[in-house]
Design an enzyme around this catalytic site. Structure first.
Site, PDB file in Angstrom:
ATOM      1  N   HIS A 100      -8.353   7.824   3.555  1.00 53.00           N
ATOM      2  CA  HIS A 100      -7.738   9.148   3.648  1.00 53.00           C
ATOM      3  C   HIS A 100      -8.782  10.217   3.397  1.00 53.00           C
ATOM      4  O   HIS A 100      -9.767   9.979   2.701  1.00 53.00           O
ATOM      5  CB  HIS A 100      -6.587   9.292   2.637  1.00 53.00           C
ATOM      6  CG  HIS A 100      -6.998   9.004   1.226  1.00 53.00           C
ATOM      7  ND1 HIS A 100      -7.107   7.730   0.737  1.00 53.00           N
ATOM      8  CD2 HIS A 100      -7.346   9.826   0.204  1.00 53.00           C
ATOM      9  CE1 HIS A 100      -7.495   7.770  -0.530  1.00 53.00           C
ATOM     10  NE2 HIS A 100      -7.654   9.035  -0.875  1.00 53.00           N
ATOM     11  N   CYS A 116       0.735   3.188   3.268  1.00 47.55           N
ATOM     12  CA  CYS A 116       1.483   2.489   4.326  1.00 47.55           C
ATOM     13  C   CYS A 116       2.980   2.692   4.116  1.00 47.55           C
ATOM     14  O   CYS A 116       3.731   2.850   5.076  1.00 47.55           O
ATOM     15  CB  CYS A 116       1.144   0.994   4.331  1.00 47.55           C
ATOM     16  SG  CYS A 116      -0.444   0.605   5.085  1.00 47.55           S
ATOM     17  N   ASP A 156      -1.141  16.576  -1.333  1.00 50.27           N
ATOM     18  CA  ASP A 156      -1.481  15.664  -2.423  1.00 50.27           C
ATOM     19  C   ASP A 156      -0.495  15.888  -3.573  1.00 50.27           C
ATOM     20  O   ASP A 156      -0.127  17.015  -3.899  1.00 50.27           O
ATOM     21  CB  ASP A 156      -2.920  15.927  -2.886  1.00 50.27           C
ATOM     22  CG  ASP A 156      -3.453  14.791  -3.736  1.00 50.27           C
ATOM     23  OD1 ASP A 156      -4.345  14.068  -3.280  1.00 50.27           O
ATOM     24  OD2 ASP A 156      -2.950  14.622  -4.887  1.00 50.27           O
ATOM     25  N   CYS A 194       0.842  -1.205   0.000  1.00 51.82           N
ATOM     26  CA  CYS A 194       0.000   0.000   0.000  1.00 51.82           C
ATOM     27  C   CYS A 194       0.876   1.254   0.000  1.00 51.82           C
ATOM     28  O   CYS A 194       1.757   1.421   0.844  1.00 51.82           O
ATOM     29  CB  CYS A 194      -0.904  -0.025   1.232  1.00 51.82           C
ATOM     30  SG  CYS A 194      -1.768   1.516   1.522  1.00 51.82           S
ATOM     31  N   ASN A 225     -13.293   9.758  -0.445  1.00 53.20           N
ATOM     32  CA  ASN A 225     -13.772   8.917  -1.540  1.00 53.20           C
ATOM     33  C   ASN A 225     -13.764   7.460  -1.077  1.00 53.20           C
ATOM     34  O   ASN A 225     -12.770   6.991  -0.519  1.00 53.20           O
ATOM     35  CB  ASN A 225     -12.870   9.075  -2.769  1.00 53.20           C
ATOM     36  CG  ASN A 225     -12.879  10.494  -3.306  1.00 53.20           C
ATOM     37  OD1 ASN A 225     -13.902  11.165  -3.271  1.00 53.20           O
ATOM     38  ND2 ASN A 225     -11.740  10.958  -3.798  1.00 53.20           N
ATOM     39  N   HIS A 276      -6.451   3.002   0.868  1.00 51.03           N
ATOM     40  CA  HIS A 276      -6.093   3.224   2.281  1.00 51.03           C
ATOM     41  C   HIS A 276      -6.855   4.486   2.673  1.00 51.03           C
ATOM     42  O   HIS A 276      -6.653   5.545   2.051  1.00 51.03           O
ATOM     43  CB  HIS A 276      -4.570   3.395   2.402  1.00 51.03           C
ATOM     44  CG  HIS A 276      -4.063   3.662   3.788  1.00 51.03           C
ATOM     45  ND1 HIS A 276      -2.990   2.979   4.329  1.00 51.03           N
ATOM     46  CD2 HIS A 276      -4.452   4.562   4.740  1.00 51.03           C
ATOM     47  CE1 HIS A 276      -2.743   3.430   5.558  1.00 51.03           C
ATOM     48  NE2 HIS A 276      -3.620   4.408   5.818  1.00 51.03           N
TER      49      HIS A 276
END
Ligand code: AMP
Ligand code: ZN
Length: 115
Positions: free
Chosen positions: A101, A8, A31, A5, A88, A99
């Site tokens: 967020h 992660c 982002d 991930c 989302n 994951h």
């Protein structure tokens, strides 16, 4: 922790990011592809795919994500002008990174924009 991930990996510092906040539970960083002047991701360090995986024990972390968003919005100077927080979930929700967020988006008018 999920081995492959991307978030992660960011938590484990295997992939570089420029965290603007980090504690035991959460990390926040810009982002990679900002859609507005302020576009920060708030990410729980524990791997959860999305809200569907959040249980009773995660209520605290979900609350912390929202509170941190407001704090960062304030620090970024958009608390007064306004901002949007978005999570989302799944394919139709437009989730790309599996994951959990939260997107904190601000610094321009998002009025009349949804979806
Ligand atoms: P979502 O569609 O909600 O899954 O959004 C995933 C977001 O993660 C996108 O806005 C990507 O630009 C962002 N993203 C993906 N990889 C990274 C990265 N390594 N560092 C920062 N942001 C990333
Ligand atoms: Zn993960």
């Amino acid at each position: 922790m999920a081995e492959e991930c991307i978030f992660c990996k960011i938590v484990r510092k295997e992939v570089p990011s420029q965290p603007i906040y980090e504690d035991h539970d959460l990390i926040a960083f810009p982002d990679l592809h900002p859609v507005a002047p302020v576009h920060i991701l708030v990410v729980p360090k524990e791997h959860m795919q999305n809200l569907n995986d959040a249980g009773k024990n995660d209520v605290g972390i979900l609350g912390k994500m929202l509170r941190l968003s407001a704090k960062i919005a304030n620090e970024k100077g958009v608390a007064e002008t306004g901002y949007r927080v978005v999570i989302n979930n799944g394919e139709d929700g437009g989730q790309v990174v599996p994951h959990l967020h939260l997107h904190l988006i601000g610094g321009k008018s998002l009025a009349h924009q949804l979806g």
